[in-house]
Scaffold this active site. Structure first.
Site, mmCIF file in Angstrom:
data_model
loop_
_atom_site.group_PDB
_atom_site.id
_atom_site.type_symbol
_atom_site.label_atom_id
_atom_site.label_comp_id
_atom_site.label_asym_id
_atom_site.label_seq_id
_atom_site.Cartn_x
_atom_site.Cartn_y
_atom_site.Cartn_z
ATOM 1 C CD GLU A 120 -23.493 20.986 -26.888
ATOM 2 O OE1 GLU A 120 -22.823 21.285 -27.863
ATOM 3 O OE2 GLU A 120 -23.393 21.631 -25.672
ATOM 4 C CD GLU A 121 -21.927 22.843 -22.968
ATOM 5 O OE1 GLU A 121 -21.089 22.148 -23.396
ATOM 6 O OE2 GLU A 121 -22.158 24.135 -23.696
ATOM 7 C CG ASP A 163 -21.718 27.051 -25.455
ATOM 8 O OD1 ASP A 163 -22.710 26.795 -25.806
ATOM 9 O OD2 ASP A 163 -20.795 26.454 -24.929
ATOM 10 C CG HIS A 189 -17.557 25.493 -21.803
ATOM 11 N ND1 HIS A 189 -16.897 25.050 -22.772
ATOM 12 C CD2 HIS A 189 -19.034 25.488 -22.180
ATOM 13 C CE1 HIS A 189 -17.615 24.236 -23.787
ATOM 14 N NE2 HIS A 189 -18.940 24.803 -23.548
ATOM 15 C CG HIS A 205 -26.945 23.668 -26.101
ATOM 16 N ND1 HIS A 205 -26.272 23.907 -24.976
ATOM 17 C CD2 HIS A 205 -25.595 24.021 -26.947
ATOM 18 C CE1 HIS A 205 -25.134 24.590 -24.920
ATOM 19 N NE2 HIS A 205 -25.036 24.627 -26.262
ATOM 20 C CG ASP A 256 -23.871 25.323 -29.656
ATOM 21 O OD1 ASP A 256 -23.846 26.314 -28.857
ATOM 22 O OD2 ASP A 256 -23.531 24.188 -29.271
#
Length: 377
Positions: free
Chosen positions: A234-235, A196, A344, A175, A262
């Site tokens: 994706e998130e 990520d 994140h 992603h 990922d």
């Protein structure tokens, strides 16, 4: 990558956050799935709060009429029990470049964020598509192509295809989006997303470049077609990958294997735990025969061991393939409990990553794609 705090446990009962959130009758509700067949309706603000808490889910709002195929009607495929193309794959893997990985990731992380609703998410996707098309143009793969897959939000997914002699397809996916869950303003918050999933995105991009240099694959003479996917959103609940695999299901597309990459670059958590550098091969909510084949590929083509690990339901885009009835597997950068705690946030930066480790993921990707491209499946 969906946060792993609660991912080791399948949530059979979902507690909806009770913080102040839009509660008017006009507030749009989204249907999320936290385990096979277990759904709840939430507002978007509640979706984001669940994400911040580390709850994995698929946002199935647009697919309520789609049959849930996961583990019930998954395509049965017999995978090779040994590798047979090492003479071709080893020279390809020797071409994988840490300098390419670093250079691409440095630019990819300069976008303020790659959030799927932000203009920078759209801009980063367009830039990535340009990089993919440049690799195709520089190769002899005249049949290869890349195109955006548009969504209802501004960020597009990307599908790159290297045609084979049949429509049976092998998918390598990562992603492209990033998010900062520390902030209440995902549109504007800094989210470099180096690990990520910038790491996975550039890892499969480098594998794509190398595979294009193989004359048999480049000329379309492999028995099976290879696709590389870079998923949007994706998130947000696996939105991009769900759209693609549901479209494939509707179209009757035959996907014989899907491998998700990922997060491929962080090893410090493993080392801090006194463990050797390793892959984390996910063993829950995946196709077991395909996962066994992934282990064979890892043993044959990489120089580091693997450990079995679990990430819970809906933890990354392989879940979308599985839900659509396609066999999927997922390789992570470590055991899931040793993951990068900076994801994140604004601190998910390149300095925390090992490009040597990413090369090992690249080797696995190339080996997986090549062996299955020539397999009778």
């Amino acid at each position: 990558m969906m946060n792993s705090i609660l991912s080791a446990v399948v949530l059979l009962t979902l507690t909806i956050p009770s913080y102040a959130a839009p509660t008017s009758a006009s507030a749009k509700l989204y249907t999320i799935e936290t385990a096979p067949g277990v759904t709840s309706q939430v507002t978007e603000a509640q979706k984001w709060e669940l994400k911040k808490q580390g709850t994995n889910f698929l946002d199935i709002t647009d697919y309520l009429d789609v049959e849930n195929s996961i583990f019930e009607e998954t395509l049965a495929v017999s995978y090779p029990t040994s590798i047979i193309h090492q003479e071709a794959v080893d020279p390809l893997n020797a071409q994988l470049s840490k300098a390419n990985l670093r250079s691409t990731l440095e630019t990819f992380t300069t976008f303020n964020n790659r959030f799927y609703k932000a203009q920078t998410g759209a801009d980063s996707s367009a830039w990535l598509l340009g990089q993919i098309n440049a690799l195709i143009a520089a190769s002899n793969a005249t049949g290869a192509s890349a195109k955006p897959f548009a969504h209802t939000f501004v960020q597009s997914s990307i599908i790159a295809t290297i045609p084979g002699l049949s429509n049976s397809t092998i998918v390598l996916g990562a992603h492209q989006d990033s998010v900062n869950w520390d902030s209440d303003d995902q549109i504007n918050a800094r989210a470099p997303g180096a690990d990520d999933d910038g790491s996975g995105s550039v890892t499969i991009l480098e594998a794509f470049r190398v595979l294009l240099s193989d004359p048999t694959i480049a000329s379309g003479q492999a028995p099976n077609t290879i696709e590389f996917h870079w998923y949007a959103a994706e998130e947000g609940g696996l939105l991009g990958s769900q759209a693609i695999f549901n479209a494939y299901q509707t179209e009757g597309r035959v996907v014989k294997a899907m491998l998700a990459q990922d997060m491929t670059g962080y090893i410090q958590g493993t080392l801090n735990a006194g463990k050797p550098e390793s892959f984390g091969i996910i063993v829950d909510y995946v196709d077991a025969p395909l996962t066994e084949f992934v282990k064979i590929v890892a043993d044959a083509y990489t120089t580091i061991p693997y450990v079995e690990s679990k990430c819970g339901y809906g933890c990354s885009d392989h879940a979308s393939a599985s839900k659509a009835g396609y066999p999927s597997a997922f390789v992570f950068e470590s055991a899931f409990e040793d993951d990068n705690k900076a994801i994140h946030t604004a601190n998910d930066t390149i300095d925390k990553l090992s490009f040597d480790h990413m090369i090992e993921h690249g080797k696995l990707t190339v080996g997986f794609a090549y062996e299955l491209a020539f397999a009778q499946l």
